[in-house]
Design an enzyme around this catalytic site. Structure first.
Site, PDB file in Angstrom:
ATOM      1  N   GLU A  31       0.799  -1.235   0.000  1.00 18.16           N
ATOM      2  CA  GLU A  31       0.000   0.000   0.000  1.00 18.16           C
ATOM      3  C   GLU A  31       0.816   1.261   0.000  1.00 18.16           C
ATOM      4  OE1 GLU A  31      -0.864  -2.531   1.745  1.00 18.16           O
ATOM      5  OE2 GLU A  31      -2.946  -2.949   1.235  1.00 18.16           O
TER       6      GLU A  31
ATOM      7  N   HIS B 157     -10.596  -4.582  10.397  1.00 15.09           N
ATOM      8  CA  HIS B 157     -11.340  -4.319   9.177  1.00 15.09           C
ATOM      9  C   HIS B 157     -12.522  -3.393   9.400  1.00 15.09           C
ATOM     10  CE1 HIS B 157      -9.101  -7.817   7.738  1.00 15.09           C
ATOM     11  NE2 HIS B 157      -9.356  -7.383   6.533  1.00 15.09           N
TER      12      HIS B 157
END
Lengths: 405, 438
Positions: free
Chosen positions: A141, A210
């Site tokens: 990322e 998450h």
């Protein structure tokens, strides 16, 4: 859950004139809640009361901006123009239209290409535009976000997807140091027209990592804009606006909202990145919210209206900067503010919003601002605990009742 | 096996009187005393090509250096200038290189002076000693090629063509600086000359460089522009232990990006010796691990660097993908002007001072009759005047006014939002004056 809303003005026991003109909609005669299930009524969510607000039309250019529901326009809802989409399809439409319009727009992210995006937002785009334009990246990322920024500096307009917003924590270095700063430290020489988007928020038992809400972490970064979409209509509009913007924009989507269905216009439209959305005008209290909490608020609003309250609900949409005009006008009218957000209590968007309203509209407040946020806990896995982490409609109703005492 | 890469270690066009790096390695681990058992990362086991005084060993070492070269490079035959003559450059190229080397050195020396006189503040990282890497690579680039650097970026910017005046003004924090005074020493940017920074955190610039290279590939393949521009990313040995380095090596090879990763290995990351920080100190070896050629070159020798650079840049232009070049070099000053530089062994410093790239190149030019003393002196004088002029210019330039504070936060200032009165904040005249509240 579709983006529907029932108007119940006539049944209000307070019998204050409903500031929202029921002639604009095909409002059924008030029915009991039981009969009103599934509501076929659809509200153009950008309705502004006729207060002569000068800024609305024409702000974002020549397109059908905000689709302000003028009297003429809304009467055509009977013939149902437009097409029905789910929110993730609306995002895809926006992205597709922009990619067609400008060959420099590209998508970078994990599984955006062949897989079509883990939430199907980019499904079919790789087949249409090729593997370079819809780039499947390795799991890196920080680096692919930086790569997107470098590409933006040299002429492209990347849309960087974080598979889950939480993953973008790994890209915080690039987002904070480069995305936000390089336009400034280069003395304005390089622009960074990136869009960083992804799903975040508390889902269905996805676990702590998450279920993060990154808007609070990113909000201090100077040089970026943050928007949160909540309906298919504003999702498509914000996606397009974000891509066209010369500023770096972070577009927050919510995992639970991807399957919302709504009818959106066939013609092209863009919404303003900096404006808030009036969801339900009212008189008694201003409820400021965004993203998924909008639906909890609207659910609470049904109960509240039954109990005789008239809440004004505003989806702030622009998390950074705040639309102080829409918010301010509302505060000046209702004198009471409730903020309902999914961010954590500490240092969240609500905290900043409270400060901003206090600073700017203190004189107009009749009561302290109440902010309902998620608990300061890592989101638990257990369903019951998870439910208690976020704000539920019952809490909103209680808060309004207390504020309006 | 590419002759150019092999030649990088075999041919020594610059005749050093002093022992070359290949013959003696005098860097030392300050914590290692002679009486202790050599630690696993001991200098004795490293850099196999540094066995003293053995040509055959040297040959073997040259082979070791190119063992990482990928098959792609092995097939390429370079048309090396030296095959037809003994010289690697023409007179004009030589003078240009010399001027660039001297500019880098003089400018940095002047920076030190100005810093101690209180004209610039903060962190200033000088490039003295490493000029051969900057000149060797950047002088081969075109204007449209991009350079991405780190905080040690003054000389990269100068080599790329950013005027000395603009760099000095930036260091003084004046509006006439290349970044309007907003970037400072560690953020040299130039859109005109395609210098993409200037980054304060190490490793941060490598993804940016990868992105610039991605743009170039995109333009070539999707936008049908005749784009064969390349990007050169400069960074240090310390960065090579950072995740962003490895992630970008991977992506660059995956997509065959036109990028050259140049490691300026000066052996020290502030006070951390490269050997104490790195399990496998040969950074060039990490290229082949990802599928790209890894080349090692003597970074104190501008011609060797230039030779390797030529090959790497040509590869990238042809669309053959990235290269990792490790330049062994040394910084003569501390990490920054705030670093007292007490940790490095004086013997090590002396060793490298003797291999000053500028002195060596001057000697080369003179010995090969590419230039005479007078010409070189003229260049030195010209550079002195240029640097003095840049200081004068910077001194006389204005400091930024209050209204500059908010100007470049957003490219589209609508990003500051809508104020309580309904108009965009940026439409408020007080905003542009800098007196409005934000």
């Amino acid at each position: 859950m579709a983006a529907t809303f029932q108007s119940l003005g006539a049944s209000s026991s307070l019998s204050t004139p409903n500031s929202f003109d029921s002639k604009l909609f095909h409002v059924p005669r008030p029915k009991s809640l039981a009969e009103r299930k599934g509501g076929s009524l659809f509200v153009r969510s950008d309705l502004f009361p006729d207060n002569g607000s000068k800024l609305k039309v024409g702000r974002a250019g020549n397109l059908a901006v905000n689709a302000v529901a003028t009297k003429g326009h809304s009467s055509s809802t009977a013939s149902k123009p437009g097409h029905e989409v789910l929110l993730f399809e609306a995002l895809r439409e926006g992205l597709d239209e922009e990619m067609q319009r400008d060959p420099c727009v590209c998508v970078i992210g994990e599984d955006v290409g062949h897989y079509g995006g883990s939430y199907k937002v980019t499904k079919g785009l790789a087949t249409k535009y090729g593997d370079l334009r819809v780039l499947d990246t390795p799991i890196a990322e920080n680096s692919f976000t930086g790569m997107g920024i470098g590409a933006a500096m040299t002429g492209l307009r990347p849309v960087i997807e974080g598979m889950n917003m939480g993953f973008l924590l790994l890209a915080f270095n690039q987002i904070s140091n480069n995305c936000g700063m390089l336009h400034y430290t280069s003395g304005g020489q390089f622009t960074i027209p990136v869009v960083i988007r992804g799903p975040g928020g508390v889902g269905r038992q996805l676990g702590a990592e998450h279920s993060q809400r990154l808007e609070s972490y990113f909000q201090s970064i100077p040089g970026i804009q943050m928007v949160a979409c909540s309906t298919p209509y504003n999702a498509k509009g914000l996606m397009k606006a974000a891509i066209r913007s010369e500023n770096p924009v972070i577009l927050f989507e919510h995992v639970l909202l991807y399957n919302l269905k709504e009818r959106i216009p066939d013609e092209e439209y863009v919404v303003s990145l900096e404006e808030a959305e009036m969801v339900r005008p009212g008189e008694h209290i201003t409820i400021l919210t965004y993203s998924r909490m909008r639906y909890h608020v609207m659910q609470a609003a049904k109960t509240l209206v039954n109990k005789g309250y008239d809440p004004e609900v505003i989806d702030i949409r622009s998390l950074k900067p705040f639309d102080l005009f829409t918010i301010g006008n509302s505060v000046k009218k209702t004198h009471r503010v409730l903020i309902v957000e999914e961010c954590m209590r500490t240092g969240g968007i609500g905290a900043s919003l409270t400060a901003a309203i206090n600073e700017n509209f203190h004189d107009y407040l009749d009561a302290p601002i109440v902010c309902l946020s998620s608990q300061d806990v890592p989101t638990p896995y257990a369903g019951t605990l998870e439910d208690w982490t976020v704000v539920q409609p019952a809490q909103i109703v209680t808060a309004v009742e207390q504020l309006c005492r | 096996m590419s002759p150019a890469f092999a030649a990088a270690n075999m041919i020594q066009p610059l005749n050093f009187a002093a022992p070359t790096r290949s013959k003696e390695r005098l860097f030392s681990d300050p914590l290692k005393s002679p009486n202790t058992t050599p630690f696993a990362g001991s200098t004795h086991n490293l850099r196999s090509h540094d066995r003293p005084n053995s040509w055959s060993q040297h040959n073997r070492s040259a082979a070791a250096a190119v063992v990482g070269v990928s098959d792609l490079v092995k097939e390429k035959k370079t048309k090396s200038a030296y095959s037809s003559s003994n010289l690697l450059i023409t007179k004009q190229e030589g003078l240009e290189l010399y001027e660039d080397l001297v500019l880098g050195r003089s400018f940095e020396d002047m920076c030190a002076q100005m810093y101690y006189r209180g004209k610039m503040f903060g962190f200033v990282h000088l490039y003295n000693g490493q000029e051969a890497v900057s000149s060797g690579f950047i002088k081969l680039l075109r204007k449209d090629d991009c350079v991405v650097s780190t905080y040690r970026d003054h000389v990269h910017a100068l080599s790329k063509g950013v005027p000395a005046r603009a760099v000095m003004s930036e260091l003084f924090g004046k509006t006439t600086g290349c970044c309007r005074g907003q970037g400072g020493s560690m953020h040299m940017f130039s859109k005109e000359h395609n210098v993409l920074g200037g980054f304060a955190f190490i490793g941060e610039g490598i993804p940016i460089a990868t992105g610039a290279a991605f743009s170039m590939k995109y333009k070539r393949e999707l936008l049908n522009e005749n784009c064969d521009d390349v990007t050169v990313a400069f960074f240090g040995d310390g960065t090579c232990n950072n995740g962003q380095f490895f992630e970008c090596l991977n992506m660059a090879v995956l997509w065959k990006l036109p990028i050259i990763f140049v490691v300026e290995n000066n052996l020290w990351a502030i006070g951390m010796s490269h050997l104490r920080a790195t399990s496998v100190p040969e950074i060039w070896k990490k290229g082949p691990a990802f599928g790209m050629p890894g080349v090692h070159v003597d970074g104190m020798d501008v011609l060797k660097v230039r030779n390797v650079a030529m090959e790497a840049i040509t590869r990238a232009r042809r669309g053959e993908g990235p290269t990792l070049v490790e330049c062994e070099t040394y910084r003569f000053r501390g990490h920054s002007l705030a670093d007292p530089d007490e940790l490095r062994d004086p013997a090590e410093k002396t060793h490298y001072a003797a291999r000053d790239p500028i002195k060596a190149f001057k000697k080369y030019l003179l010995e090969n009759s590419l230039a005479d003393e007078a010409e070189l002196k003229a260049i030195e004088k010209k550079i002195d005047e240029l640097v003095e002029d840049s200081v004068e210019f910077a001194d006389q330039s204005c400091l930024p006014t209050r209204e500059q504070l908010l100007q470049n936060v957003f490219s589209d200032p609508k990003g500051f939002g809508i104020g309580p009165d309904g108009s965009y904040r940026c439409e408020d005249p007080k905003f542009t004056e800098g007196t409005a509240e934000v």
